[in-house]
Design a protein around this motif. Structure first.
Motif, PDB file in Angstrom:
ATOM      1  N   PRO A  72       0.825  -1.209   0.000  1.00 48.89           N
ATOM      2  CA  PRO A  72       0.000   0.000   0.000  1.00 48.89           C
ATOM      3  C   PRO A  72       0.866   1.269   0.000  1.00 48.89           C
ATOM      4  CG  PRO A  72      -0.784  -1.588   1.631  1.00 48.89           C
ATOM      5  CD  PRO A  72       0.537  -2.096   1.133  1.00 48.89           C
ATOM      6  N   LEU A  73       0.562   2.155  -0.942  1.00 47.21           N
ATOM      7  CA  LEU A  73       1.313   3.417  -1.024  1.00 47.21           C
ATOM      8  C   LEU A  73       0.689   4.455  -0.085  1.00 47.21           C
ATOM      9  CD1 LEU A  73       3.282   5.475  -2.384  1.00 47.21           C
ATOM     10  CD2 LEU A  73       1.511   5.831  -4.134  1.00 47.21           C
ATOM     11  N   ILE A  74       1.540   5.056   0.731  1.00 46.72           N
ATOM     12  CA  ILE A  74       1.100   6.190   1.553  1.00 46.72           C
ATOM     13  C   ILE A  74       1.818   7.405   0.969  1.00 46.72           C
ATOM     14  CG2 ILE A  74       1.106   7.234   3.859  1.00 46.72           C
ATOM     15  CD1 ILE A  74       1.213   4.248   4.908  1.00 46.72           C
ATOM     16  N   LEU A  75       1.062   8.289   0.348  1.00 49.45           N
ATOM     17  CA  LEU A  75       1.690   9.424  -0.331  1.00 49.45           C
ATOM     18  C   LEU A  75       1.823  10.598   0.623  1.00 49.45           C
ATOM     19  CD1 LEU A  75       2.751  10.281  -3.167  1.00 49.45           C
ATOM     20  CD2 LEU A  75       0.587  11.516  -3.422  1.00 49.45           C
ATOM     21  N   LYS A  76       3.063  11.031   0.818  1.00 52.21           N
ATOM     22  CA  LYS A  76       3.331  12.193   1.671  1.00 52.21           C
ATOM     23  C   LYS A  76       3.005  13.441   0.848  1.00 52.21           C
ATOM     24  CE  LYS A  76       4.671  13.812   5.453  1.00 52.21           C
ATOM     25  NZ  LYS A  76       5.827  14.681   5.501  1.00 52.21           N
ATOM     26  N   LEU A  77       2.216  14.331   1.403  1.00 48.44           N
ATOM     27  CA  LEU A  77       1.765  15.482   0.604  1.00 48.44           C
ATOM     28  C   LEU A  77       2.561  16.758   0.855  1.00 48.44           C
ATOM     29  CD1 LEU A  77      -2.139  15.096   0.605  1.00 48.44           C
ATOM     30  CD2 LEU A  77      -0.438  14.035  -0.871  1.00 48.44           C
ATOM     31  N   ASN A  78       3.414  16.761   1.881  1.00 43.82           N
ATOM     32  CA  ASN A  78       4.258  17.947   2.067  1.00 43.82           C
ATOM     33  C   ASN A  78       5.653  17.536   2.530  1.00 43.82           C
ATOM     34  OD1 ASN A  78       3.660  17.317   4.763  1.00 43.82           O
ATOM     35  ND2 ASN A  78       3.105  19.402   5.335  1.00 43.82           N
ATOM     36  N   GLY A  79       6.561  18.490   2.487  1.00 46.64           N
ATOM     37  CA  GLY A  79       7.932  18.170   2.871  1.00 46.64           C
ATOM     38  C   GLY A  79       8.816  19.403   2.849  1.00 46.64           C
ATOM     39  N   LYS A  80      10.053  19.220   3.295  1.00 42.70           N
ATOM     40  CA  LYS A  80      11.032  20.312   3.258  1.00 42.70           C
ATOM     41  C   LYS A  80      12.426  19.709   3.303  1.00 42.70           C
ATOM     42  CE  LYS A  80      11.780  21.204   8.154  1.00 42.70           C
ATOM     43  NZ  LYS A  80      12.983  20.388   8.130  1.00 42.70           N
ATOM     44  N   THR A  81      13.433  20.521   2.995  1.00 39.56           N
ATOM     45  CA  THR A  81      14.808  20.046   3.160  1.00 39.56           C
ATOM     46  C   THR A  81      15.295  20.462   4.542  1.00 39.56           C
ATOM     47  OG1 THR A  81      16.007  22.031   2.472  1.00 39.56           O
ATOM     48  CG2 THR A  81      15.199  20.572   0.705  1.00 39.56           C
ATOM     49  N   LYS A  82      16.481  19.963   4.920  1.00 39.74           N
ATOM     50  CA  LYS A  82      16.972  20.355   6.238  1.00 39.74           C
ATOM     51  C   LYS A  82      17.989  21.503   6.155  1.00 39.74           C
ATOM     52  CE  LYS A  82      20.957  17.520   7.144  1.00 39.74           C
ATOM     53  NZ  LYS A  82      21.607  16.545   7.972  1.00 39.74           N
ATOM     54  N   LEU A  83      18.151  22.069   4.975  1.00 39.29           N
ATOM     55  CA  LEU A  83      19.196  23.081   4.825  1.00 39.29           C
ATOM     56  C   LEU A  83      18.839  24.411   5.486  1.00 39.29           C
ATOM     57  CD1 LEU A  83      20.326  22.381   1.149  1.00 39.29           C
ATOM     58  CD2 LEU A  83      21.444  21.721   3.278  1.00 39.29           C
ATOM     59  N   PHE A  84      17.561  24.777   5.418  1.00 41.43           N
ATOM     60  CA  PHE A  84      17.140  26.060   5.984  1.00 41.43           C
ATOM     61  C   PHE A  84      16.985  25.914   7.496  1.00 41.43           C
ATOM     62  CE2 PHE A  84      13.680  29.098   7.099  1.00 41.43           C
ATOM     63  CZ  PHE A  84      14.402  30.250   6.872  1.00 41.43           C
ATOM     64  N   LYS A  85      17.574  26.847   8.247  1.00 42.71           N
ATOM     65  CA  LYS A  85      17.583  26.677   9.702  1.00 42.71           C
ATOM     66  C   LYS A  85      16.549  27.530  10.441  1.00 42.71           C
ATOM     67  CE  LYS A  85      20.846  23.638   9.728  1.00 42.71           C
ATOM     68  NZ  LYS A  85      20.366  22.292   9.501  1.00 42.71           N
ATOM     69  N   GLY A  86      15.697  28.228   9.716  1.00 46.56           N
ATOM     70  CA  GLY A  86      14.709  29.086  10.385  1.00 46.56           C
ATOM     71  C   GLY A  86      13.508  28.310  10.895  1.00 46.56           C
ATOM     72  N   LEU A  89       8.684  25.036   8.100  1.00 42.12           N
ATOM     73  CA  LEU A  89       7.447  25.000   7.325  1.00 42.12           C
ATOM     74  C   LEU A  89       7.579  23.863   6.327  1.00 42.12           C
ATOM     75  CD1 LEU A  89       4.763  26.114   6.116  1.00 42.12           C
ATOM     76  CD2 LEU A  89       6.167  27.595   4.680  1.00 42.12           C
ATOM     77  N   SER A  90       6.669  22.912   6.400  1.00 39.67           N
ATOM     78  CA  SER A  90       6.665  21.812   5.436  1.00 39.67           C
ATOM     79  C   SER A  90       5.715  22.211   4.306  1.00 39.67           C
ATOM     80  CB  SER A  90       6.183  20.531   6.132  1.00 39.67           C
ATOM     81  OG  SER A  90       6.406  19.419   5.327  1.00 39.67           O
ATOM     82  N   ALA A  91       6.260  22.394   3.117  1.00 39.18           N
ATOM     83  CA  ALA A  91       5.457  22.928   2.010  1.00 39.18           C
ATOM     84  C   ALA A  91       4.628  21.834   1.354  1.00 39.18           C
ATOM     85  CB  ALA A  91       6.381  23.543   0.971  1.00 39.18           C
ATOM     86  N   GLN A  92       3.406  22.187   1.000  1.00 42.37           N
ATOM     87  CA  GLN A  92       2.566  21.198   0.304  1.00 42.37           C
ATOM     88  C   GLN A  92       3.090  21.013  -1.117  1.00 42.37           C
ATOM     89  OE1 GLN A  92      -1.707  21.727   0.367  1.00 42.37           O
ATOM     90  NE2 GLN A  92      -1.996  19.934  -0.923  1.00 42.37           N
ATOM     91  N   ILE A  93       3.349  19.745  -1.486  1.00 38.74           N
ATOM     92  CA  ILE A  93       3.895  19.483  -2.815  1.00 38.74           C
ATOM     93  C   ILE A  93       3.046  18.502  -3.612  1.00 38.74           C
ATOM     94  CG2 ILE A  93       6.289  20.069  -2.332  1.00 38.74           C
ATOM     95  CD1 ILE A  93       6.887  17.333  -1.537  1.00 38.74           C
ATOM     96  N   ALA A  94       2.010  17.978  -2.983  1.00 37.32           N
ATOM     97  CA  ALA A  94       1.111  17.078  -3.717  1.00 37.32           C
ATOM     98  C   ALA A  94      -0.289  17.209  -3.127  1.00 37.32           C
ATOM     99  CB  ALA A  94       1.600  15.637  -3.620  1.00 37.32           C
ATOM    100  N   THR A  95      -1.260  16.704  -3.877  1.00 39.28           N
ATOM    101  CA  THR A  95      -2.666  16.878  -3.492  1.00 39.28           C
ATOM    102  C   THR A  95      -3.335  15.517  -3.288  1.00 39.28           C
ATOM    103  OG1 THR A  95      -3.356  16.770  -5.789  1.00 39.28           O
ATOM    104  CG2 THR A  95      -2.827  18.967  -4.923  1.00 39.28           C
ATOM    105  N   VAL A  96      -4.551  15.580  -2.756  1.00 37.97           N
ATOM    106  CA  VAL A  96      -5.339  14.347  -2.615  1.00 37.97           C
ATOM    107  C   VAL A  96      -5.631  13.770  -4.005  1.00 37.97           C
ATOM    108  CG1 VAL A  96      -7.579  13.436  -1.857  1.00 37.97           C
ATOM    109  CG2 VAL A  96      -6.326  15.044  -0.401  1.00 37.97           C
TER     110      VAL A  96
END
Ligand code: FBP
Length: 250
Positions: A72-86, A89-96
């Protein structure tokens, strides 16, 4: 609304293989073998995991193999890199709609409670939760207390707050961290009410330490584990999987 979790649980419990670390942490986590999504998919298939967690890019590029594997695929809908240290915020990158197109059996979303941007993530999640549930798709919410305002992300209060946030926002499953204290986790599980709680794995530790931790987690009332590095960085991921499953379903 009661959502059917049968496609992503076994007898109410679950073991998920997480592989979104390529975005969250970067390829620094990988070696020659586990850099390949097909190596990970094979572990999930042979180990009969209840789900594999991919971001949209991998889910699209390896789609035929994912479907063939029947994991079963569980699609992650947001994410971020670890480079920014502020503030995180996990940005939405995919939709339902993407999840449905990719034949995902559930969607995943991260909220960093305590972040300056928690409002944005909560708003995005609320829309996703409504849309996913209207299509009968379960929603797993990663809830990580994080940001300048959070002093201790795995304190008893913050773990329970994370679990409760998942219940209040309508998630079917909360994915939280373990702070190495069984009683704290018991309280978090209780705070989550009818939202199930699964626990993230964390950095790779010794197999014995990880199995002991898994045992403690399950004895605290959690419904399972959603783990990555401790499995796919292991020398023998399938042997380890067998031992973990024995703990979850004993
Ligand atoms: P691990 O078992 O490898 O820790 O994975 C669990 C997870 O939640 C992943 O889904 C995610 O990529 C990662 O941890 C995020 O970790 P963090 O934001 O704490 O660095």
């Amino acid at each position: 609304m009661k959502i059917n979790l049968n496609k992503i649980t076994t007898k109410g419990k679950a073991l998920y293989l997480a592989y979104d670390q390529g975005l969250e942490h970067g390829p620094i986590e990988f070696n020659d073998k586990n850099v390949d999504p097909l190596y990970i998919l094979n572990i999930a298939k042979k180990g009969k995991y209840n789900g594999i967690i991919f971001q949209k890019g991998i889910a699209e590029k390896y789609h035929s193999e994912i479907i063939k594997s029947k994991v079963p695929l569980i699609l992650k809908l947001n994410g971020k890199t670890k480079l920014f240290k502020g503030e995180p915020l996990s940005a939405q990158i995919a939709t339902v709609a993407d999840a449905i197109k990719l034949k995902a059996k559930a969607v995943g979303f991260t909220i960093y409670i305590g972040s300056k941007y928690e409002e944005q993530m909560i708003e995005e999640f609320s829309k996703i939760e409504q849309e996913a549930h209207s299509k009968g798709l379960p929603v797993i919410l990663w809830v990580y207390p994080r940001g300048k305002s959070v002093k201790n992300d795995t304190s008893k209060e913050n773990l329970a707050y994370a679990a409760r946030t998942a219940l209040e926002l309508g998630a079917d499953i909360a994915k939280i961290k373990y702070g190495n204290n069984k009683d704290d986790l018991k309280w978090a599980v209780k705070s989550a009410g009818r939202t199930k709680v699964v626990i993230a794995g964390g950095i790779k530790t010794s197999e014995n330490a990880f199995l002991k931790q898994s045992h403690d987690i399950m004895s605290s009332g959690a419904s399972g584990l959603a783990i990555g590095r401790n499995v796919w960085k292991s020398k023998n991921p399938l042997e380890l999987t067998k031992k973990i499953k024995k703990i979850i379903w004993s």
